[in-house]
Design an enzyme around this catalytic site. Structure first.
Site, PDB file in Angstrom:
ATOM      1  N   ASP A 189      81.316  -4.807  19.780  1.00  0.00           N
ATOM      2  CA  ASP A 189      80.112  -4.900  19.497  1.00  0.00           C
ATOM      3  C   ASP A 189      79.937  -5.635  17.869  1.00  0.00           C
ATOM      4  O   ASP A 189      79.075  -5.114  16.851  1.00  0.00           O
ATOM      5  CB  ASP A 189      79.341  -3.634  18.958  1.00  0.00           C
ATOM      6  N   LYS A 217      77.516  -3.077  27.738  1.00  0.00           N
ATOM      7  CA  LYS A 217      77.502  -1.505  27.582  1.00  0.00           C
ATOM      8  C   LYS A 217      75.899  -1.040  27.268  1.00  0.00           C
ATOM      9  O   LYS A 217      75.159  -1.915  26.592  1.00  0.00           O
ATOM     10  CB  LYS A 217      78.343  -0.778  27.176  1.00  0.00           C
ATOM     11  N   CYS A 269      81.470   3.404  18.378  1.00  0.00           N
ATOM     12  CA  CYS A 269      82.084   3.009  19.625  1.00  0.00           C
ATOM     13  C   CYS A 269      83.496   2.605  19.427  1.00  0.00           C
ATOM     14  O   CYS A 269      84.435   2.587  20.678  1.00  0.00           O
ATOM     15  CB  CYS A 269      81.132   1.446  19.704  1.00  0.00           C
TER      16      CYS A 269
END
Length: 198
Positions: free
Chosen positions: A9, A107, A152
């Site tokens: 990310d 995701k 995450c």
């Protein structure tokens, strides 16, 4: 032993100026690019939410970011709207080396469920397809970097251990949100599960 680098990310919305900026998030880019240059297998994960995502505080009347609500799958922290599909904020940071990536795992695409881990959505059952991709390439070890360390990255590390991979986290290529002690808690959880913190 085959190792994969999983880059989590590193997107505009998680970097300074973004909708859910991780403090000093852009500092992870240089050490991450150095690791990408020498990695055999590189996977990038990308938060990719529909605008009506249930984890956005703006989609709950009277709720603010960082409030916690109860979902079917358990408690869910509410966030500012971020990484909306197709938006500039959802794009990878322009300085991140994306060319060498062997795969991009998106995701958080289903509006009713959030997804922190790069391996499973937050119901802990719905897979992203990453385990199969790594197994087909005979990957035994994974190294994780990216944003945010206490959400995450940590969730991905714990899932990777559970799936039988040897897992390390390169701390100089991660930054944390650290909301209400979440960083210490995440580091402790990772250590106790056998994640190597480098």
């Amino acid at each position: 032993m085959a190792e994969a680098l999983i880059v989590i990310d590193i997107q505009n919305d998680f970097c300074p100026g973004g909708a859910l900026a991780v403090p000093n998030g852009d500092e992870v880019i240089a050490p991450t690019n150095a690791l990408i240059e020498t990695a055999d297998t590189v996977v990038l994960s990308q938060d990719w939410h529909p605008a009506d995502h249930s984890s956005f505080a703006s989609n709950h009347t009277g709720k603010s970011p960082f409030d916690v609500v109860e979902m079917d799958y358990g408690p869910q922290t509410l966030w500012p709207a971020h990484c909306v599909q197709g938006s500039l904020g959802a794009e990878f940071h322009p300085e991140l080396m994306t060319g060498p990536a062997n795969a991009i795992i998106r995701k958080g695409m289903r509006s009713a469920i959030d997804s922190y881990s790069t391996f499973f959505e937050n119901d802990r059952k719905t897979p992203t397809g990453l385990v199969g991709f790594l197994r087909e390439r005979n990957v035994t070890d994974v190294k994780l970097v990216g944003l945010a360390l206490d959400f995450c990255v940590a969730f991905s590390a714990l899932d990777a251990v559970e799936q039988g991979f040897a897992v390390s986290v390169q701390l100089n290529a991660c930054r944390a949100i650290d909301n209400a002690g979440s960083l210490d808690q995440a580091l402790e959880q990772m250590r106790s599960c056998g994640v190597q913190l480098l």
